[in-house]
Design a protein around this motif. Structure first.
Motif, PDB file in Angstrom:
ATOM      1  N   LYS A   1       0.826  -1.202   0.000  1.00 33.99           N
ATOM      2  CA  LYS A   1       0.000   0.000   0.000  1.00 33.99           C
ATOM      3  C   LYS A   1       0.863   1.257   0.000  1.00 33.99           C
ATOM      4  CE  LYS A   1      -4.109  -1.927   2.225  1.00 33.99           C
ATOM      5  NZ  LYS A   1      -5.000  -1.893   3.412  1.00 33.99           N
ATOM      6  N   GLN A   2       1.951   1.231   0.781  1.00 32.26           N
ATOM      7  CA  GLN A   2       2.854   2.372   0.835  1.00 32.26           C
ATOM      8  C   GLN A   2       3.515   2.620  -0.515  1.00 32.26           C
ATOM      9  OE1 GLN A   2       5.394   1.216   4.099  1.00 32.26           O
ATOM     10  NE2 GLN A   2       4.202   2.402   5.581  1.00 32.26           N
ATOM     11  N   VAL A   3       3.936   1.544  -1.165  1.00 34.99           N
ATOM     12  CA  VAL A   3       4.557   1.664  -2.495  1.00 34.99           C
ATOM     13  C   VAL A   3       3.556   2.222  -3.492  1.00 34.99           C
ATOM     14  CG1 VAL A   3       5.510   0.378  -4.445  1.00 34.99           C
ATOM     15  CG2 VAL A   3       6.257  -0.156  -2.111  1.00 34.99           C
ATOM     16  N   GLN A   4       2.316   1.682  -3.441  1.00 30.91           N
ATOM     17  CA  GLN A   4       1.271   2.146  -4.351  1.00 30.91           C
ATOM     18  C   GLN A   4       0.968   3.623  -4.128  1.00 30.91           C
ATOM     19  OE1 GLN A   4      -2.387   0.004  -3.990  1.00 30.91           O
ATOM     20  NE2 GLN A   4      -3.364   1.030  -5.690  1.00 30.91           N
ATOM     21  N   LEU A   5       0.877   4.035  -2.863  1.00 27.13           N
ATOM     22  CA  LEU A   5       0.607   5.419  -2.529  1.00 27.13           C
ATOM     23  C   LEU A   5       1.731   6.318  -3.018  1.00 27.13           C
ATOM     24  CD1 LEU A   5      -1.169   7.516  -1.123  1.00 27.13           C
ATOM     25  CD2 LEU A   5       0.059   7.013   1.012  1.00 27.13           C
ATOM     26  N   GLN A   6       2.979   5.844  -2.843  1.00 22.92           N
ATOM     27  CA  GLN A   6       4.129   6.621  -3.285  1.00 22.92           C
ATOM     28  C   GLN A   6       4.114   6.801  -4.795  1.00 22.92           C
ATOM     29  OE1 GLN A   6       6.430   8.087  -1.278  1.00 22.92           O
ATOM     30  NE2 GLN A   6       7.201   9.062  -3.118  1.00 22.92           N
ATOM     31  N   GLN A   7       3.754   5.721  -5.511  1.00 24.26           N
ATOM     32  CA  GLN A   7       3.687   5.793  -6.969  1.00 24.26           C
ATOM     33  C   GLN A   7       2.618   6.786  -7.410  1.00 24.26           C
ATOM     34  OE1 GLN A   7       3.030   1.675  -7.904  1.00 24.26           O
ATOM     35  NE2 GLN A   7       5.221   1.231  -8.121  1.00 24.26           N
ATOM     36  N   GLU A   8       1.446   6.736  -6.747  1.00 25.69           N
ATOM     37  CA  GLU A   8       0.373   7.663  -7.088  1.00 25.69           C
ATOM     38  C   GLU A   8       0.791   9.097  -6.806  1.00 25.69           C
ATOM     39  OE1 GLU A   8      -2.876   6.326  -4.770  1.00 25.69           O
ATOM     40  OE2 GLU A   8      -3.324   4.607  -6.051  1.00 25.69           O
ATOM     41  N   THR A   9       1.491   9.327  -5.684  1.00 29.30           N
ATOM     42  CA  THR A   9       1.956  10.661  -5.329  1.00 29.30           C
ATOM     43  C   THR A   9       2.947  11.172  -6.362  1.00 29.30           C
ATOM     44  OG1 THR A   9       1.686  10.157  -2.986  1.00 29.30           O
ATOM     45  CG2 THR A   9       3.069  12.046  -3.532  1.00 29.30           C
ATOM     46  N   ASN A  10       3.859  10.291  -6.801  1.00 31.51           N
ATOM     47  CA  ASN A  10       4.846  10.700  -7.794  1.00 31.51           C
ATOM     48  C   ASN A  10       4.175  11.093  -9.100  1.00 31.51           C
ATOM     49  OD1 ASN A  10       6.942  10.232  -6.050  1.00 31.51           O
ATOM     50  ND2 ASN A  10       7.356   8.168  -6.773  1.00 31.51           N
ATOM     51  N   VAL A  11       3.169  10.330  -9.509  1.00 31.23           N
ATOM     52  CA  VAL A  11       2.458  10.639 -10.745  1.00 31.23           C
ATOM     53  C   VAL A  11       1.776  11.992 -10.630  1.00 31.23           C
ATOM     54  CG1 VAL A  11       0.518   9.983 -12.203  1.00 31.23           C
ATOM     55  CG2 VAL A  11       2.122   8.244 -11.436  1.00 31.23           C
ATOM     56  N   GLU A  12       1.130  12.225  -9.488  1.00 30.47           N
ATOM     57  CA  GLU A  12       0.415  13.481  -9.290  1.00 30.47           C
ATOM     58  C   GLU A  12       1.378  14.652  -9.285  1.00 30.47           C
ATOM     59  OE1 GLU A  12      -2.535  15.636  -6.024  1.00 30.47           O
ATOM     60  OE2 GLU A  12      -1.894  13.571  -5.738  1.00 30.47           O
ATOM     61  N   THR A  13       2.536  14.505  -8.632  1.00 28.25           N
ATOM     62  CA  THR A  13       3.515  15.575  -8.561  1.00 28.25           C
ATOM     63  C   THR A  13       4.097  15.870  -9.937  1.00 28.25           C
ATOM     64  OG1 THR A  13       4.088  14.917  -6.316  1.00 28.25           O
ATOM     65  CG2 THR A  13       5.664  16.306  -7.467  1.00 28.25           C
ATOM     66  N   LYS A  14       4.340  14.819 -10.702  1.00 25.03           N
ATOM     67  CA  LYS A  14       4.939  14.975 -12.024  1.00 25.03           C
ATOM     68  C   LYS A  14       3.990  15.664 -12.987  1.00 25.03           C
ATOM     69  CE  LYS A  14       7.011  12.297 -15.786  1.00 25.03           C
ATOM     70  NZ  LYS A  14       7.336  10.947 -16.281  1.00 25.03           N
ATOM     71  N   ASP A  15       2.707  15.371 -12.904  1.00 30.24           N
ATOM     72  CA  ASP A  15       1.740  15.850 -13.885  1.00 30.24           C
ATOM     73  C   ASP A  15       0.946  17.059 -13.412  1.00 30.24           C
ATOM     74  OD1 ASP A  15       2.593  13.817 -15.474  1.00 30.24           O
ATOM     75  OD2 ASP A  15       0.968  12.461 -14.963  1.00 30.24           O
ATOM     76  N   SER A  16       1.377  17.733 -12.375  1.00 29.80           N
ATOM     77  CA  SER A  16       0.637  18.890 -11.892  1.00 29.80           C
ATOM     78  C   SER A  16       1.581  19.894 -11.255  1.00 29.80           C
ATOM     79  CB  SER A  16      -0.437  18.463 -10.886  1.00 29.80           C
ATOM     80  OG  SER A  16       0.170  17.908  -9.737  1.00 29.80           O
ATOM     81  N   ILE A  17       1.081  21.119 -11.081  1.00 21.93           N
ATOM     82  CA  ILE A  17       1.810  22.181 -10.403  1.00 21.93           C
ATOM     83  C   ILE A  17       1.001  22.565  -9.182  1.00 21.93           C
ATOM     84  CG2 ILE A  17       2.643  24.549 -10.588  1.00 21.93           C
ATOM     85  CD1 ILE A  17       2.907  24.081 -13.637  1.00 21.93           C
ATOM     86  N   GLN A  18       1.642  22.639  -8.055  1.00 21.11           N
ATOM     87  CA  GLN A  18       0.930  22.874  -6.797  1.00 21.11           C
ATOM     88  C   GLN A  18       0.244  24.239  -6.787  1.00 21.11           C
ATOM     89  OE1 GLN A  18       3.341  22.403  -3.308  1.00 21.11           O
ATOM     90  NE2 GLN A  18       1.606  22.441  -1.924  1.00 21.11           N
ATOM     91  N   VAL A  19      -0.987  24.251  -6.289  1.00 23.42           N
ATOM     92  CA  VAL A  19      -1.761  25.481  -6.142  1.00 23.42           C
ATOM     93  C   VAL A  19      -1.946  25.759  -4.652  1.00 23.42           C
ATOM     94  CG1 VAL A  19      -3.946  26.659  -6.609  1.00 23.42           C
ATOM     95  CG2 VAL A  19      -2.982  25.099  -8.316  1.00 23.42           C
ATOM     96  N   PHE A  20      -1.567  26.944  -4.220  1.00 20.39           N
ATOM     97  CA  PHE A  20      -1.731  27.361  -2.826  1.00 20.39           C
ATOM     98  C   PHE A  20      -2.999  28.206  -2.708  1.00 20.39           C
ATOM     99  CE2 PHE A  20       2.802  26.864  -3.637  1.00 20.39           C
ATOM    100  CZ  PHE A  20       3.196  26.035  -2.599  1.00 20.39           C
ATOM    101  N   TYR A  21      -3.514  28.304  -1.482  1.00 26.33           N
ATOM    102  CA  TYR A  21      -4.787  29.008  -1.283  1.00 26.33           C
ATOM    103  C   TYR A  21      -4.769  29.791   0.021  1.00 26.33           C
ATOM    104  CZ  TYR A  21      -9.774  29.663  -0.282  1.00 26.33           C
ATOM    105  OH  TYR A  21     -11.000  30.203   0.035  1.00 26.33           O
ATOM    106  N   ILE A  22      -5.244  31.025  -0.057  1.00 25.66           N
ATOM    107  CA  ILE A  22      -5.392  31.866   1.134  1.00 25.66           C
ATOM    108  C   ILE A  22      -6.802  32.441   1.126  1.00 25.66           C
ATOM    109  CG2 ILE A  22      -4.660  33.973   2.318  1.00 25.66           C
ATOM    110  CD1 ILE A  22      -1.901  33.594   1.140  1.00 25.66           C
TER     111      ILE A  22
END
Length: 225
Positions: free
Chosen positions: A35-56
């Protein structure tokens, strides 16, 4: 003899239970690792294919405007990437200062003072990202921001003030600002190492227009010193 047989039976039962428990623990551990490996893989995909948006948020009542920065970022992914504040230890401190300044409306207060228009303080929320060109070789970040107002007239008032920038004495060392207005939203693109006329800044401006144009009329203004 019966006593010895009972003892052996109990001993075997005990060993069997212990082994079964150990097998179950090992199986649970393996599942957890998977599960940890799967979660890490999903996180890597999300980080690679997106740019972080901050909110105030400056108001307990959220505006009705839809957040569009993530859509704009998606259109920029072929040419830009999220900026990582990790080139030197001072950058994380600078990021903290930027966020603290944003939370305290520092920039908005300066605009309100310089343009003599308190409507800048009526911004109810801000979505923003830090990006750089994909081939970036050392320039600082470009900020892409979405300012939402509860009252469209307040947003229009601020934009009309910005259009008269050449009549105002602005107290900033570096000014490279692109502004886009539609309804109760103002978008801002600014940078330290790029002028508004540079292709990178114009590319971001065009992507903002691409995203908001289907929703109706818009206005833009840009200036630098």
């Amino acid at each position: 003899m019966n006593l010895m047989l009972k003892f052996i039976t109990i001993f075997i039962f005990f060993i069997s239970c212990k082994e079964r428990k150990q097998n179950e623990e090992e199986k649970q551990s393996e599942n957890l690792v998977k599960k940890q490996v799967q979660l890490q893989q999903e996180t890597n995909v999300e980080t690679k294919d997106s740019i972080q948006v901050f909110y105030i948020s400056y108001d307990s009542i959220k505006s009705n405007t839809t957040e569009k920065i993530s859509i704009i970022n998606k259109g920029l992914l072929a040419d830009f990437k999220g900026y990582k504040f990790d080139k030197d230890p001072n950058e994380l401190r600078d990021l903290k200062k930027i966020r603290e300044g944003s939370k305290s409306k520092g920039f908005l207060k300066t605009l309100a003072r310089d343009f003599k228009n308190k409507d800048f303080l009526e911004v109810s929320s801000v979505h923003y990202s830090y990006i750089v060109p994909e081939d970036n070789k050392g320039s600082s970040h470009i900020s892409v921001e979405q300012w939402d107002f509860k009252d469209p007239q307040k947003a229009k008032s601020c934009f009309e003030s910005l259009k008269r920038y050449n009549e105002v004495e602005i107290y900033f060392k570096t000014i490279n600002w692109i502004w886009v207005h539609q309804g109760n939203t103002i978008f801002l693109v600014f940078a330290l190492d790029y002028q508004v006329t540079d292709k990178e800044m114009q590319r971001i401006k065009q992507e903002i227009i691409n995203v908001i144009k289907p929703s109706g009329e818009y206005q833009t203004v840009q200036f630098y010193e």
